[in-house]
Every structure is written in C-alpha cells, then in structure tokens.
Design an enzyme around this catalytic site. Structure first.
Site, PDB file in Angstrom:
ATOM      1  N   VAL B  19     -11.453  15.202   2.196  1.00  0.00           N
ATOM      2  CA  VAL B  19      -9.983  15.219   2.174  1.00  0.00           C
ATOM      3  C   VAL B  19      -9.437  13.970   1.478  1.00  0.00           C
ATOM      4  O   VAL B  19      -8.519  14.050   0.662  1.00  0.00           O
ATOM      5  CB  VAL B  19      -9.424  15.345   3.605  1.00  0.00           C
ATOM      6  CG1 VAL B  19      -7.906  15.351   3.567  1.00  0.00           C
ATOM      7  CG2 VAL B  19      -9.950  16.610   4.262  1.00  0.00           C
ATOM      8  N   LYS B 111      -6.503  15.641  14.297  1.00  0.00           N
ATOM      9  CA  LYS B 111      -6.029  16.445  15.426  1.00  0.00           C
ATOM     10  C   LYS B 111      -6.547  15.934  16.759  1.00  0.00           C
ATOM     11  O   LYS B 111      -5.852  15.971  17.772  1.00  0.00           O
ATOM     12  CB  LYS B 111      -6.406  17.904  15.235  1.00  0.00           C
ATOM     13  CG  LYS B 111      -7.899  18.129  15.056  1.00  0.00           C
ATOM     14  CD  LYS B 111      -8.222  19.060  13.910  1.00  0.00           C
ATOM     15  CE  LYS B 111      -8.023  18.377  12.587  1.00  0.00           C
ATOM     16  NZ  LYS B 111      -8.611  19.067  11.433  1.00  0.00           N
ATOM     17  N   GLU B 135       0.865  16.968   9.231  1.00  0.00           N
ATOM     18  CA  GLU B 135       0.769  18.378   8.820  1.00  0.00           C
ATOM     19  C   GLU B 135      -0.679  18.828   8.661  1.00  0.00           C
ATOM     20  O   GLU B 135      -1.036  19.950   9.002  1.00  0.00           O
ATOM     21  CB  GLU B 135       1.530  18.581   7.505  1.00  0.00           C
ATOM     22  CG  GLU B 135       1.611  20.007   7.018  1.00  0.00           C
ATOM     23  CD  GLU B 135       2.375  20.902   7.984  1.00  0.00           C
ATOM     24  OE1 GLU B 135       1.685  21.626   8.724  1.00  0.00           O
ATOM     25  OE2 GLU B 135       3.610  20.879   7.993  1.00  0.00           O
ATOM     26  N   VAL B 138      -3.208  20.434  11.606  1.00  0.00           N
ATOM     27  CA  VAL B 138      -3.178  21.793  12.157  1.00  0.00           C
ATOM     28  C   VAL B 138      -3.159  22.826  11.030  1.00  0.00           C
ATOM     29  O   VAL B 138      -2.268  22.803  10.177  1.00  0.00           O
ATOM     30  CB  VAL B 138      -1.941  21.991  13.063  1.00  0.00           C
ATOM     31  CG1 VAL B 138      -1.893  23.406  13.604  1.00  0.00           C
ATOM     32  CG2 VAL B 138      -1.943  20.990  14.212  1.00  0.00           C
ATOM     33  N   GLY B 193     -22.744  24.069   5.636  1.00  0.00           N
ATOM     34  CA  GLY B 193     -21.916  22.880   5.838  1.00  0.00           C
ATOM     35  C   GLY B 193     -20.565  23.189   6.460  1.00  0.00           C
ATOM     36  O   GLY B 193     -19.648  22.386   6.391  1.00  0.00           O
ATOM     37  N   GLU B 196     -18.903  21.131  12.080  1.00  0.00           N
ATOM     38  CA  GLU B 196     -18.769  19.695  12.333  1.00  0.00           C
ATOM     39  C   GLU B 196     -20.134  19.138  12.726  1.00  0.00           C
ATOM     40  O   GLU B 196     -21.036  19.878  13.137  1.00  0.00           O
ATOM     41  CB  GLU B 196     -17.793  19.462  13.501  1.00  0.00           C
ATOM     42  CG  GLU B 196     -16.409  20.036  13.284  1.00  0.00           C
ATOM     43  CD  GLU B 196     -15.443  19.032  12.666  1.00  0.00           C
ATOM     44  OE1 GLU B 196     -15.823  17.854  12.506  1.00  0.00           O
ATOM     45  OE2 GLU B 196     -14.327  19.434  12.320  1.00  0.00           O
ATOM     46  N   LYS B 211      -5.548  21.593  18.149  1.00  0.00           N
ATOM     47  CA  LYS B 211      -4.426  22.045  17.319  1.00  0.00           C
ATOM     48  C   LYS B 211      -3.384  22.762  18.174  1.00  0.00           C
ATOM     49  O   LYS B 211      -2.177  22.559  18.011  1.00  0.00           O
ATOM     50  CB  LYS B 211      -4.952  22.957  16.212  1.00  0.00           C
ATOM     51  CG  LYS B 211      -5.886  22.219  15.237  1.00  0.00           C
ATOM     52  CD  LYS B 211      -6.657  23.180  14.338  1.00  0.00           C
ATOM     53  CE  LYS B 211      -7.619  22.432  13.423  1.00  0.00           C
ATOM     54  NZ  LYS B 211      -8.569  23.341  12.740  1.00  0.00           N
ATOM     55  N   GLY B 308     -10.826  22.527   3.950  1.00  0.00           N
ATOM     56  CA  GLY B 308     -11.239  22.354   2.565  1.00  0.00           C
ATOM     57  C   GLY B 308     -10.452  21.251   1.885  1.00  0.00           C
ATOM     58  O   GLY B 308      -9.357  20.880   2.310  1.00  0.00           O
TER      59      GLY B 308
END
Lengths: 432, 432
Positions: B19, B111, B135, B138, B193, B196, B211, B308
């Site tokens: 990310v 989260k 944002e 969730v 993958g 977690e 969430k 993603g």
C-alpha cells in the site's frame, strides 16, 4: 476543529415539493443528530414556493415565507440557499445567482441547470468565494458526486457508467416482467406519477443525459457539455427486442457511458445491451446504479434509490452537513478555470452490436445478409434464426467488435438485398 | 476558496509495503491531477520502513529516510503522517500518537489500531486539534467511510452490513466453484499470498470484525467496541454446507451486521446464509460489498475491490486530498465526547435459521427431530431429506424466524433423541 464555527447554519429552502418537504422533515426530525454531526445546529429560517395555501405534509409555521425565491436567496438571515425548484432557466437560475451574489452557499438538486449552465455558475461561485453542492442532482440518494469528486480524487478516471433514470428502468423492467408493450407501460408510469410533466425528459434520456454530463465534467476535468451527449430515448424499444435480447443473455438498459479515448470525450446516453448476469443487467425497477472506474481503484459500483422524497432529501442534507462542517471546494472538484474544453469524440469506441432484422422466406436470404455484413467489415459472433411467422422470420445477430459506422453501412445495404423486411434494429452491447 | 492554503501538503509515509508503495506511485504519477484537485501540490517529504535495503518498485531517492517511524512522525517538514505499517500495538500506535502530539494530521489504513484504540486516538486528536482519516481501513477502495460519515449524515442509520474480507469470500466462492474442501482452498490462498501472516485475522473473522466495529461507531454514534463483536470464522464451513445451502437457494458468506434494536447494539461477523439472487449472494472472489441502510435514503449498496495496492492506495489518497482541501472533522464524524457507551445486545434479533443434521436410518427419526424443534418453539419453513449414505441421511431444515437461544436448545436436545448422528450445523439466514 480549531476555532470551529458553532453558530447555527441557517437554510433558506426554495421549492416545497416532495424533496423540499423531505428536507424540512429531516431538519425537524433529526435536529440533535444534525447538530452533533455538524458541530453546530442546522436550522431553517425561511422558505418559498409558488402557492402558500397548498396543504403540505409538514409544519412550516416557524419559518419566514417568501413568495419570490430571489427575495429568499437575498435574505440576510440565511447562510445556505437550498434550491429545489427545478428547471434550467428562469426562477431557479435567477435565484441561484442572487444567492451567490449575496454571499450564500448553494445546495441544489437541479441537474438541468447544472448541465446547461454549470460552467458559468461554477465560475461565479468561485469568483464570489461561494460553494455550490449538488449531490441530489445525480442518482438521488447515492452519494456518487462525493465518491467521484472526493473519494476517488487520487485516480485518473477512465470511465463512468450509469443507469440514472429510475422511470426508464422501471418501464423497461416492467415491459419485460409483464410482457407489455412500451405504450401501455408508459401510460402506467404516467398514472403512477413516475413521469416528469414533460415525459420526454425521462423517456427521451434527457434527464439521465444531464446527470451524465455532470459526472463527466468531474471525472475528466472538462467543462460540462450536455450538448455533446449523444442522446437516444427508450421510446423505440419493442417488447420483441427485450425478449430476443434476453434469449441471447442480455438485458436492455438506458445506460449512460462517459469515457475519454484517443478519439476524445465520448458521452452517450442510449439504450444498449448489457449481460443479464452483470450488476447492471440485474437492476430492477426504479433503482439507480453507477459504475466509476479509476486507474488505481478499479471499478466501484454504487446502487440505491435514484429518486423519491427520502433519498433525494438525504443527498441534500449530506451537502448541508458538509457545508456546516466547513467543507469548501470548487463546484466540479477543481477550479472552474482549469476545466478543459472537451473535444467530443467523432465516433464511439468500437463495440459488439446486437442486430435484429426480419428475413423474408426466400432461398439464399441469410447468405445475402451475411454478405452485406461482410462487405461492411462486420464479422458475426452469434446468429439465431427463429421460425417463420407468415412470410418473414426474425434473425438475431451479435457481431464481433465493430464501429457504429460499419453497422450503419450494413443497415443501409439491407434494402437492396430484397430479403430484409422493414427496418433493422441495432443496439450497442456495452462491456460492463 | 477564500484565502486558500496553497503551500504544498507534505506527506511522511510510514510503511513501504504494497500500500505504501502504491501511495508513492500515485503521488508521483498524478502530481498535476492531485494539485489541481487539491488546490495545492501534494508532495512526499520523508518515508520510513524496517528495511532500507529492500528492493522496492518505486524511486524513493527524493525522500528523506527515517528508520524510526516515531522520528518520521515528529519531523518538522511533514504535515500529514500516513501510517501504513499495521498492527494494533507497538510502533504504529506510538508513531500515530507522536504524530498527533507534534501537530500532524494522520491518514491510516490500520483497522486493528482503530478497532482497539479508536476512542482514545479520537480523543487525543480532537484535544490536539488534529484530524485522523481512515478510509483505507474499511473495504479497501470503496469510499464507504465517506459515504457513511458524510454522504449519509442526514440519516439515522438503521443497519450496516458487509462482506469486508476478500480472502474469506475468495475461499468460500472457490470452495463452491471448484468443489474443494476448506483446507485445500486455505492452502491455495496461502500460496497465493492472500492470507495475513497470522491467517486467523482473515479466516477467524477478526479483520472483518475490526472493520465492522469501526462502521458501527460511525453509524450509531457509539464508542468503537470491537470486544462486543460476536465473531465466528469460516474454518468450520464444509463443502457439504455450501452445496446444501445452494440447493435451498442460498450462498454462505462471512457477513457482518451491525444494528441497534430495542435489545441494544448488535455487532456480529459470522458465516450466514443469504439468498443466492441477492447482491451479497452474487458476490464472487475477493470483492467487497457494504450495505448502508438509513431512515431517509433506504439501502445504499457499494461494491469494489477490498484490498490490493491500487484500491487501498486510492482510499489513502482520497483522505490526503480531503486534508489538502481543508476538510476537518472529528474522527468518527462527531466529537469523541459525544460517542455513547454502547449497550451490547444480549441476543441477536430473531432470524430464520438453516439447520443441517445427519439423521439415522431408524423408524420415526424425523418425527423425533421435529418434536425437539417444536418443543424449542421452532417452526419449520422448509425441510429436505436426502438419500441415505450408509446409515445416515442428511436433513436440511429452514426454520421460520426464531432466536439463537431456541436453536441452541434444539441442538442441545438432539442427542437425547438417539436418531441424530454427530453435531448439527446451524447458520443464521440474513435478510438482505
């Protein structure tokens, strides 16, 4: 948060139809909720409508009355002018301009006004340091303007699609489920009060086209250009086409598409086919659906009620709370001066097409049709011929990707074959 | 718009995984777009991650490097601390607190941290005049926090539902489409993958529960209370149940539901059945879907990628642009001090249930089961008995609305009948 404005946000509401009364009800019912969320009270100071004596389903006794919306817009005791009158000329435009000129922010549900005069209004608002919000103008209760302008602001937007006129979707799904012709369902919809006073706004695709033009301006950073929307209504869709399309695995929807390609900006609002199993294909009745496609986020789909008192008033109130919280941004998400003049695409992106024609019962008839298609450079993906009724038989063709030009050439060539009766029907198949 | 801040908004990014790198790429690729939309440049000043030597798919040479995220958070040359490290204790929490204490706003995708310490962080942020946006925490790229907190702010929210862990939905839909048992698909997901490092976070429903707790706090104006979420993972779902549920017209989903009833606040994240034809029933693979139900807007459904690089980075950047535009509001949409202590519901709202049990091949067996159900006050809506395999036969029962208590009483009564083999499986059927 630092030194917040805790004075009440004072609304003046122009237009007390379904949506206006819906807004009044929310402000009255949810005073505490609105106050805690906004960080300040949200109150109505004054209202206006054409007829003061009309019986309305809300207590308006606490609000000043103005018979002239311009006078309402200019009152010193309102902060936000809530324009719910509708119409793209005359009173609504005059009142909105008066509001901006007298230092008010504006919340509106008026898609026609923004589609026709959005650029001018955005420029005025910015020059005057005011804000125009219009969530309720597009797709009713769905917060799609917010999702696109704010939520997806980190994306280059590739495409926006939407079923955004609930009345048209109601008519099309009702035709299918009840097996009724267009004219009958149109009259039903009129009797149910689903149609605008001028029904062409709905069934001609104009209302949905207004919404598409607004979304395209935000998505692509271009001046709103409703005149460049290719518009086609649903009036020519036959129950035959609905059934045949269904046989081939498609539904017919009044679907809007806006995208920028090498050809320029495409904006089209027209009946087209979508796969029955797709989210758009499954959309029933008056519900709206919008798809936003961004380069990072991929496809986001939003679904909800596209009209009605509660949903539209919900959208208006979302804008009001934004203003109460101090959110300020340019009308279309970027300064009006930075919005580009769009270059309208001269032709739509290639697509598969659905063709329906009536073939005469003559030897070699299908071969002649196939030859015309081949000469136009169109190759056939799927073909289905039905049994003869009297002297003709319906033939359905799903083409491979081709251009509208090629399709029009082929249709132009059918009469000379002497084997095609009447006019062929062609509809674009949209990839969703 | 009046006296706007046109200085660059300077980001410090902590965490350079998928990310984080996604955010870097957007800032680099869309500098112009971000600037015109934000009204000011958006730049990255400094970054931090555990391992500086790791090869990353982005040019980081223009940014200062901090090995310690707390040091990054405290730098004078950043305005916004972008926390993309994850984890609900330790470095992420320390760094976020350091950021707030040194006058930075925070954007996070964390989260777990918000679910465990949301109230404390919200109180700190407000006391310090800072803003926390989340944002990306969730439903990935879906702007659901924005839709709920801002778009639907005029509504009393009645219910929030969502499929918010793409890995679980991938596993369940893959089990169904490939006819594979849970354990096999779990290993596939691990190899791809999708899981977690601690897979319990996914398949145990914990991540999705985080969430849900965040959404519930915003929806109902209550303190985020993850501990009160009824959690049940997908590990016990058999391919048998997926097939049998399908026979009865249902799909099994890890679905979260939060609602306030006379019983109090219900928050549950557990496998349940939804109609196959419903939007949730049709959700395939890793896609997320959230339903928001408000008193005015009705039901809004949002669908998109839940994880993603691109989608999550898109959500982060939406928050960044909001801050650049000057949007400031309390963390959960209203002042932390006004968030109520939720009263957890002692029992879930009544629902229809799906029951699967193995009936022994004995005379009167079905009657005995029916009697146990009757004694528990449960009436049967639909029942289906399959052919015997060896000495037992699967029996499926869909009940009328009843309580989980009644279901548990019935299940507790089955062994004594002597005709039920093994444990009965019970799952709630959710109305969507």
């Amino acid at each position: 948060m630092s030194a917040p404005d805790v004075s009440p946000l004072r609304l003046g509401i122009a237009g007390l139809g379904t949506v206006g009364i819906g807004v009044v009800k929310i402000v009255q019912r949810h005073a505490d909720l609105l106050s805690v969320r906004s960080g300040r009270p949200v109150v109505i100071t004054a209202v206006s409508a054409r007829d003061r004596t009309k019986n309305r389903d809300a207590d308006l006794s606490g609000y000043a009355w103005e018979s002239d919306p311009v006078a309402l817009a200019q009152r010193d005791d309102i902060d936000v002018f809530v324009e719910l009158m509708g119409g793209h000329e005359g009173a609504a435009k005059d009142a909105m301009e008066a509001a901006l000129n007298s230092g008010k922010d504006v919340v509106t549900a008026n898609k026609a006004l923004l589609a026709h005069h959005g650029q001018q209004l955005a420029e005025s608002a910015e020059a005057l340091g005011r804000v125009i919000r219009f969530e309720a103008a597009v797709a009713g209760g769905i917060p799609v303007i917010k999702a696109l302008t704010e939520g997806l602001s980190g994306n280059a937007i590739r495409r926006v699609m939407g079923v955004m006129n609930g009345t048209c979707n109601y008519i099309l799904t009702r035709m299918e489920s009840a097996g009724l012709p267009y004219e009958t369902v149109f009259e039903e919809a009129r009797a149910l009060g689903y149609l605008e006073a001028d029904p062409t706004l709905d069934v001609g695709g104009i209302d949905a086209g207004h919404k598409l033009a607004i979304l395209a301006a935000i998505a692509f950073g271009t001046k709103v250009s409703f005149d460049a929307v290719q518009l086609e209504g649903i009036g020519k869709i036959s129950i035959d086409d609905i059934r045949r399309a269904d046989d081939m695995g498609y539904k017919i929807k009044l679907l809007g598409v806006a995208q920028i390609t090498g050809r320029g900006l495409e904006q089209r609002m027209m009946p087209c086919l979508v796969p029955s199993s797709s989210p758009f294909g499954q959309l029933q009745g008056g519900t709206n659906m919008v798809l936003l496609e961004g380069d990072s986020v991929g496809q986001i789909v939003l679904r909800g009620a596209g009209a009605g008192e509660g949903p539209t008033a919900s959208a208006v109130m979302g804008d009001v709370v934004d203003l109460a919280r101090g959110l300020r941004m340019p009308t279309f998400g970027q300064p009006a001066a930075t919005l580009a003049d769009p270059v309208p695409a001269v032709a739509s992106a290639p697509a598969a097409y659905y063709l329906r024609l009536e073939l005469m019962d003559k030897p070699g008839a299908l071969a002649k049709v196939a030859m015309v298609l081949g000469e136009a450079g169109i190759s056939i993906s799927r073909m289905r011929q039905y049994g003869h009724a009297d002297t003709t038989a319906p033939v359905l063709i799903v083409t491979h990707k081709t251009t509208r030009d090629a399709i029009d050439r082929a249709i132009g060539g059918f009469p000379a074959t002497g084997v095609v009766a009447g006019d062929a029907v062609a509809m674009r198949i949209e990839e969703v």
